[in-house]
Design a protein around this motif. Structure first.
Motif, mmCIF file in Angstrom:
data_model
loop_
_atom_site.group_PDB
_atom_site.id
_atom_site.type_symbol
_atom_site.label_atom_id
_atom_site.label_comp_id
_atom_site.label_asym_id
_atom_site.label_seq_id
_atom_site.Cartn_x
_atom_site.Cartn_y
_atom_site.Cartn_z
ATOM 1 N N VAL A 7 0.847 -1.198 0.000
ATOM 2 C CA VAL A 7 0.000 0.000 0.000
ATOM 3 C C VAL A 7 0.880 1.244 0.000
ATOM 4 O O VAL A 7 2.039 1.197 0.426
ATOM 5 C CB VAL A 7 -0.990 0.034 1.199
ATOM 6 N N SER A 8 0.301 2.328 -0.457
ATOM 7 C CA SER A 8 0.984 3.632 -0.504
ATOM 8 C C SER A 8 2.358 3.550 -1.167
ATOM 9 O O SER A 8 3.274 4.295 -0.793
ATOM 10 C CB SER A 8 1.124 4.220 0.908
ATOM 11 N N GLY A 9 2.523 2.624 -2.069
ATOM 12 C CA GLY A 9 3.743 2.560 -2.871
ATOM 13 C C GLY A 9 4.930 1.872 -2.226
ATOM 14 O O GLY A 9 5.746 1.264 -2.902
ATOM 15 N N SER A 10 5.043 1.939 -0.878
ATOM 16 C CA SER A 10 6.280 1.423 -0.263
ATOM 17 C C SER A 10 6.066 0.563 0.988
ATOM 18 O O SER A 10 7.019 0.064 1.563
ATOM 19 C CB SER A 10 7.177 2.608 0.114
ATOM 20 N N VAL A 11 4.802 0.400 1.420
ATOM 21 C CA VAL A 11 4.576 -0.328 2.684
ATOM 22 C C VAL A 11 3.988 -1.715 2.396
ATOM 23 O O VAL A 11 2.921 -1.833 1.783
ATOM 24 C CB VAL A 11 3.602 0.447 3.612
ATOM 25 N N SER A 47 9.042 -0.227 4.201
ATOM 26 C CA SER A 47 8.604 -0.478 5.587
ATOM 27 C C SER A 47 7.524 -1.557 5.555
ATOM 28 O O SER A 47 6.982 -1.869 4.486
ATOM 29 C CB SER A 47 8.062 0.802 6.228
ATOM 30 N N VAL A 48 7.214 -2.086 6.747
ATOM 31 C CA VAL A 48 6.282 -3.223 6.836
ATOM 32 C C VAL A 48 5.304 -2.983 7.987
ATOM 33 O O VAL A 48 5.697 -2.462 9.031
ATOM 34 C CB VAL A 48 7.071 -4.537 7.100
ATOM 35 N N HIS A 112 9.501 -3.472 15.351
ATOM 36 C CA HIS A 112 10.273 -2.327 15.846
ATOM 37 C C HIS A 112 9.378 -1.281 16.528
ATOM 38 O O HIS A 112 9.857 -0.498 17.341
ATOM 39 C CB HIS A 112 11.056 -1.704 14.683
ATOM 40 N N TYR A 113 8.097 -1.270 16.174
ATOM 41 C CA TYR A 113 7.130 -0.339 16.760
ATOM 42 C C TYR A 113 5.804 -1.071 16.965
ATOM 43 O O TYR A 113 5.483 -1.985 16.194
ATOM 44 C CB TYR A 113 6.878 0.872 15.849
ATOM 45 N N ARG A 114 5.022 -0.622 17.986
ATOM 46 C CA ARG A 114 3.738 -1.252 18.266
ATOM 47 C C ARG A 114 2.636 -0.192 18.346
ATOM 48 O O ARG A 114 2.716 0.714 19.192
ATOM 49 C CB ARG A 114 3.820 -2.020 19.605
ATOM 50 N N PHE A 115 1.662 -0.301 17.472
ATOM 51 C CA PHE A 115 0.486 0.566 17.479
ATOM 52 C C PHE A 115 -0.695 -0.250 17.987
ATOM 53 O O PHE A 115 -0.856 -1.403 17.591
ATOM 54 C CB PHE A 115 0.162 1.005 16.037
ATOM 55 N N GLY A 116 -1.532 0.355 18.840
ATOM 56 C CA GLY A 116 -2.675 -0.412 19.325
ATOM 57 C C GLY A 116 -3.960 0.375 19.189
ATOM 58 O O GLY A 116 -3.953 1.614 19.293
ATOM 59 N N VAL A 184 0.310 2.372 8.924
ATOM 60 C CA VAL A 184 0.910 2.553 7.587
ATOM 61 C C VAL A 184 1.493 3.967 7.478
ATOM 62 O O VAL A 184 2.631 4.154 7.034
ATOM 63 C CB VAL A 184 -0.135 2.301 6.470
ATOM 64 N N ARG A 185 0.713 4.973 7.930
ATOM 65 C CA ARG A 185 1.221 6.358 7.859
ATOM 66 C C ARG A 185 2.488 6.492 8.693
ATOM 67 O O ARG A 185 3.477 7.081 8.268
ATOM 68 C CB ARG A 185 0.147 7.344 8.368
ATOM 69 N N PHE A 186 2.459 5.887 9.896
ATOM 70 C CA PHE A 186 3.630 5.987 10.762
ATOM 71 C C PHE A 186 4.832 5.258 10.130
ATOM 72 O O PHE A 186 5.958 5.771 10.140
ATOM 73 C CB PHE A 186 3.320 5.396 12.146
#
Ligand SMILES: CC/C=C\C=C\CC(=O)SCCNC(=O)CCNC(=O)[C@H](O)C(C)(C)COP(=O)(O)OP(=O)(O)OC[C@H]1O[C@@H](n2cnc3c(N)ncnc32)[C@H](O)[C@@H]1OP(=O)(O)O
Length: 312
Positions: A7-11, A47-48, A112-116, A184-186
């Motif tokens: 999505v968004s070209g790179s994620v 990014s993933v 590496h990061y956690r969004f909830g 995804v934005r982050f």
């Protein structure tokens, strides 16, 4: 299975798909490792994001596979997958909706990061299954939260609500909106940034004063409550390993401890309880009536049957 899309070209968005709880079955583990490798080698991916399909992030290892060597061996080991996630040279963000439990939270800890989502909950409930978090959780969580908070979560197995997880530092951000979109934005915003500090396996455990006395006391308290259960004591030993050993040695200790627990009678009995409790909730009468769908019939007459003996 794991769905893979850009999505968004790179994620690269990797979505765990195994309803109802997105457990990490052999098929999911195969899909996850393949997706991580694809994201790693695709030069367009920068990014993933890892998420759960249709709601829950992940309910952990597939408990149905425990005790079934052929199922367990038909997919890669969780430890291998989580190492590949952590080692990825592109930022990986976990997007947690619903719940991330057991191996699900261990996967998020390798990211590496956690969004909830604000209504999500996270936890390491392996102790209730007579186990310990055996895919790096006992080593990564103390490195992130410090020994006290990690030990509490691991020994009790309690589910932690998103707000508390944010305060503890277990989640980096909480959102009320769409968690995957926010992640995804982050992910795009941190593309190309250094990742070494974000890899929990690289970090030392935050220092703790009087470490021997702390763990002696923890063992005594757990022994008093555990009533003969081996898992809570093994949890304390594993967390002590996180506090005192380099990461790889701690992982080796975790592996030895979980292998011993996995074949124990206590773990087998706990798994039996897990599935039997859920089976009991589904129980129906031969007519199909269930505790939650049937109504009590009105009582119009009643009689008492029995012998009344009076004392003279
Ligand atoms: C190899 C390395 C060594 C050890 C590593 C261990 C890591 C682990 O991950 S161990 C597993 C840790 N996870 C858990 O303990 C979570 C267990 N599940 C739950 O607590 C709940 O199911 C829930 C995820 C909170 C969801 O609750 P609810 O919405 O009330 O649904 P349920 O009725 O409980 O479950 C629905 C359905 O899913 C089955 N199920 C749930 N979790 C798992 C799982 N981890 N593996 C396999 N199956 C699972 C549950 O049995 C129900 O199915 P039925 O057919 O109705 O029984």
């Amino acid at each position: 299975m794991a769905q893979y899309r850009i999505v968004s070209g790179s994620v690269a968005v990797i979505s765990i798909q195994n309803p109802p709880v997105n457990a990490l079955s052999a098929a999911v583990r195969n899909g996850l490792l393949l997706s991580v490798r694809t994201a790693s080698s695709d030069p367009l991916v920068r990014s993933v994001v890892i998420s759960g399909h249709n709601g829950p992030f992940c309910g952990g290892a597939d408990i149905k596979e425990f005790g079934n060597v052929s199922h367990l061996e038909s997919g890669p080991h969780l430890v291998e997958i989580f190492e590949s996630v952590e080692a990825l040279a592109k930022p990986v963000v976990a997007a947690i909706e619903g719940f991330a439990l057991g191996g699900g939270l261990e996967l998020a800890l390798a990211c590496h990061y956690r969004f909830g989502h604000s209504e999500a909950r996270v936890g390491l409930p392996e102790v209730s299954l007579g186990l310990l978090p055996g895919a790096g959780g006992s080593q990564r969580l103390p490195r992130l939260l410090g020994v006290r908070a990690a030990l509490d979560m691991i020994v009790t197995g309690r589910h932690v609500a998103a707000g508390e997880a944010l305060n503890l530092g277990l989640l980096d951000r909480v959102t009320d909106g769409n968690t995957v979109d926010a992640a995804v934005r982050f992910a795009q915003s941190v593309e190309g940034k250094p990742l070494d500090d974000r890899r929990l396996g690289n970090r030392p455990c935050p220092p703790l004063e009087n470490i021997d006395a702390f763990f002696e006391d923890a063992l005594n308290r757990v022994r008093g409550r555990a009533r003969g259960a081996a898992a809570p004591l093994a949890c304390v030993q594993a967390v002590r390993g996180a506090a005192t050993l380099p990461f790889l040695q701690g992982m080796a200790l975790e592996k030895r401890l979980v292998e011993t627990l996995m074949t124990s009678g206590q773990a087998q009995a706990s798994r039996y309880c897990f599935f039997t409790e859920r089976g009991a909730a589904r129980w129906t009468t031969p007519t199909g009536a269930r505790w939650d769908t049937c109504r009590a019939r009105p009582i119009s007459t009643a009689a008492v049957i029995g012998i009344y003996a009076s004392c003279i």
